[in-house]
Design a protein around this motif. Structure first.
Motif, PDB file in Angstrom:
ATOM      1  N   ARG A  24       0.830  -1.219   0.000  1.00 52.51           N
ATOM      2  CA  ARG A  24       0.000   0.000   0.000  1.00 52.51           C
ATOM      3  C   ARG A  24       0.858   1.260   0.000  1.00 52.51           C
ATOM      4  N   GLU A  25       2.035   1.156   0.610  1.00 52.38           N
ATOM      5  CA  GLU A  25       2.931   2.306   0.699  1.00 52.38           C
ATOM      6  C   GLU A  25       3.970   2.305  -0.425  1.00 52.38           C
ATOM      7  N   PHE A  26       3.800   1.408  -1.404  1.00 47.44           N
ATOM      8  CA  PHE A  26       4.737   1.303  -2.525  1.00 47.44           C
ATOM      9  C   PHE A  26       6.168   1.129  -2.017  1.00 47.44           C
ATOM     10  N   SER A  27       6.308   0.226  -1.079  1.00 46.09           N
ATOM     11  CA  SER A  27       7.586   0.000  -0.414  1.00 46.09           C
ATOM     12  C   SER A  27       7.906  -1.483  -0.426  1.00 46.09           C
ATOM     13  N   SER A  28       9.138  -1.797  -0.145  1.00 45.61           N
ATOM     14  CA  SER A  28       9.519  -3.203  -0.004  1.00 45.61           C
ATOM     15  C   SER A  28       9.290  -3.646   1.441  1.00 45.61           C
ATOM     16  N   ARG A  29       9.288  -4.934   1.643  1.00 46.26           N
ATOM     17  CA  ARG A  29       9.166  -5.486   2.990  1.00 46.26           C
ATOM     18  C   ARG A  29      10.308  -4.971   3.870  1.00 46.26           C
TER      19      ARG A  29
END
Length: 75
Positions: A24-29
């Motif tokens: 949702r935050e356009f981020s990686s784990r």
């Protein structure tokens, strides 16, 4: 800052929640977990600083225990 890789074990349900939020935050784990850890550390450091100041003030006011502080607040 140099990075270091290490392994942790998490319940599958938690991994899924992390992955959903990271997506949702356009981020990686990894980035999501890194930001969460930094946020938690900063929160704990800030709380510790507040408690240190409160304890110092309590000592200056003559309080010898947390119970005495609670009793004074409860009046």
């Amino acid at each position: 800052m140099a990075s270091q890789t290490f392994n942790i074990s998490l319940p599958q349900e938690l991994v899924e929640q992390i992955d959903d939020q990271a997506r949702r935050e356009f981020s990686s784990r990894s980035e999501y977990i890194r930001r969460a850890v930094v946020k938690q550390l900063r929160t704990e450091q800030a709380l510790s600083a507040v408690l240190d100041r409160a304890n110092e003030k309590g000592r200056r006011l003559g309080y010898g225990s947390e119970q005495q502080v609670y009793d004074a607040i409860d009046r």
